[in-house]
Scaffold this motif. Structure first.
Motif, mmCIF file in Angstrom:
data_model
loop_
_atom_site.group_PDB
_atom_site.id
_atom_site.type_symbol
_atom_site.label_atom_id
_atom_site.label_comp_id
_atom_site.label_asym_id
_atom_site.label_seq_id
_atom_site.Cartn_x
_atom_site.Cartn_y
_atom_site.Cartn_z
ATOM 1 N N HIS A 1 0.800 -1.277 0.051
ATOM 2 C CA HIS A 1 -0.385 -0.248 -0.004
ATOM 3 C C HIS A 1 0.434 1.169 -0.459
ATOM 4 O O HIS A 1 1.827 1.622 1.191
ATOM 5 N N GLU B 1 2.013 4.200 2.729
ATOM 6 C CA GLU B 1 2.153 3.518 4.493
ATOM 7 C C GLU B 1 3.568 3.720 4.650
ATOM 8 O O GLU B 1 3.977 2.784 4.571
ATOM 9 N N ARG C 1 -4.268 3.541 -2.600
ATOM 10 C CA ARG C 1 -3.950 1.404 -2.385
ATOM 11 C C ARG C 1 -3.505 1.226 -2.651
ATOM 12 O O ARG C 1 -3.040 -0.152 -2.550
ATOM 13 N N HIS D 1 2.926 -2.572 7.581
ATOM 14 C CA HIS D 1 2.025 -1.939 6.737
ATOM 15 C C HIS D 1 2.029 -0.522 8.264
ATOM 16 O O HIS D 1 2.640 -0.375 8.702
ATOM 17 N N SER D 2 0.657 -0.170 7.401
ATOM 18 C CA SER D 2 0.362 1.370 8.514
ATOM 19 C C SER D 2 -0.688 1.214 8.639
ATOM 20 O O SER D 2 -2.021 1.703 7.602
HETATM 21 ZN ZN LIG Z 1 -2.091 -1.490 4.287
#
Ligand SMILES: [Zn+2]
Length: 411
Positions: A218, A221, A268, A313-314
């Protein structure tokens, strides 16, 4: 996109005007023709407001700017627009702005139906680094409108949703790390737009156990990307524990699985607008297909075991997602011990949220179903600071190496 929205003005010169870029646009159109789901690439260009002497552009890697509207003398609205909808609410933006003569401008970030998420970071041309916008430069009003007040001159200021970590920076990091520990950087495939997908491998080539690290599915992130870099740097450390770990394990790192999304400033998805972390199973996208093939090659038809996998991820806060039915979450198991170590050291900060692997096409659940691996999705808060992010990630890597050493290599 701005091309369909006449209310977003300024005299914009389309980047596709130059012959080379025109050819690139034709190539991009050809890619779209073969992949009908592809989203239109962002319109890159320059927005000039001659009366004010102010210029915006979105030509740099990672930029995202859907349009600029003049609301009055020195007052602008910038459109923050996603690559496709519906979409996870990660309204990423990135642009550059400059003024011919010193002046103050006010810029409202217009998120449409979305809400503000990322506090801006700034970098002025000629200054060494990024800094978070100060209290006098950024405010989120009670009306939900995010406003920047910038003192500009002819040195362009970059305004980004997070302090960017670009494709080149990750490639240089991979190359330097590989050189340091005798590892290899390999191109395992190509993204939708043809960018190389890089894998970094190091450790003992004949080791029976693989540790897998995945990141940047993503694009926005960044804090998760920063944690990945610190985590892998610790695995590649020069201390006795890390050297011993590398003598007994193979490590595969896929640090930046979505280069097209990063380049385009996507919220995204990849260039098809697909969420790669919902594609582990269908494998409709070239990025996830290449990653799964590279993982399978490392596991060599079952000759090597996937000892641990982690996907960075974030989100809004620090949290680790695990698989409910993972047996290594039971007392005495690798994941349980590792998680206990993290929660003991960072008691207020680290939460574990297990969920069933089910049939979901999230990487974590696929890794558990396909290989029975202890696996975690490692989420870092959007606003978690650089030093605390690195501290936790290094500790997580050290405890993983200690737990793997204690477990030995018995299956
Ligand atoms: Zn993510």
């Amino acid at each position: 996109m701005t091309s369909n929205d006449s209310s977003w003005g300024g005299r914009r010169r389309r980047a596709c005007g130059a012959l080379l870029l025109l050819l690139a646009c034709v190539a991009a159109a050809a890619v779209q023709a073969s992949a009908p789901a592809a989203v239109a690439p962002q319109a890159r260009g320059v927005w000039r407001f001659a009366d004010d002497g102010v210029v915006f552009d979105n030509r740099q890697e990672g930029a995202r700017l859907g349009g600029v509207r003049r609301a009055g003398d020195g007052r602008y609205g910038v459109a923050v627009t996603p690559e496709t909808q519906p979409i996870n609410p990660s309204p990423w933006y990135g642009f550059r702005v400059a003024a011919q003569r010193p002046r103050t401008v006010e810029i409202a970030l217009d998120y449409g139906a979305f809400r503000h998420r990322y506090r801006p970071w700034l970098r002025r041309a000629g200054e060494p680094g990024w800094r978070a916008a100060g209290g006098d430069e950024f405010a989120l009003g009670d009306d939900g409108v995010a406003r920047l007040t910038l003192a500009l001159d002819d040195r362009a200021v970059e305004v980004f949703a997070q302090q960017p970590i670009g494709i080149g920076e990750v490639e240089r990091w991979s190359a330097a790390l590989a050189a340091r520990v005798g590892g290899q950087v390999e191109t395992i495939g190509r993204s939708v737009q043809g960018r190389p997908l890089q894998a970094l491998a190091f450790g003992e080539p004949a080791a029976p156990d693989l540790v897998l690290v995945l990141g940047r599915q993503h694009p926005p992130e960044i804090t998760g990307m920063r944690a990945l870099l610190a985590f892998v740097d610790a695995l590649a450390g020069d201390d006795a524990r890390a050297r011993d770990f590398r003598a007994r394990h193979r490590v595969l790192v896929l640090p930046l699985l979505n280069p097209d999304g990063v380049a385009e400033g996507h919220w995204r998805g990849n260039a098809n607008g697909a969420d790669l972390n919902r594609d582990w199973g269908p494998f409709r996208e070239p990025e996830t297909r290449a990653a799964a093939a590279a993982i399978a090659a490392q596991l060599d038809g079952g000759a090597r075991r996937l000892a641990f996998a982690v996907d960075f991820h974030s989100t809004w806060y620090d949290i680790l997602y695990t698989v409910t039915e993972d047996p290594s979450r039971a007392p005495g198991g690798l994941l349980r011990g590792w998680m206990d170590d993290l929660q003991t050291r960072f008691p207020e900060r680290i939460r574990e949220r297990p969920g069933p692997a089910g049939a979901s096409a999230v990487f974590k659940n696929w890794a558990f179903r396909a290989y029975g691996a202890p696996v975690a999705t490692y989420e870092v808060g959007d606003a978690t600071g650089e030093a605390e992010t690195a501290e936790l990630a290094r500790f997580a890597a050290e405890r993983l190496m200690a737990r793997l050493a204690a477990q030995g290599t018995t299956p």
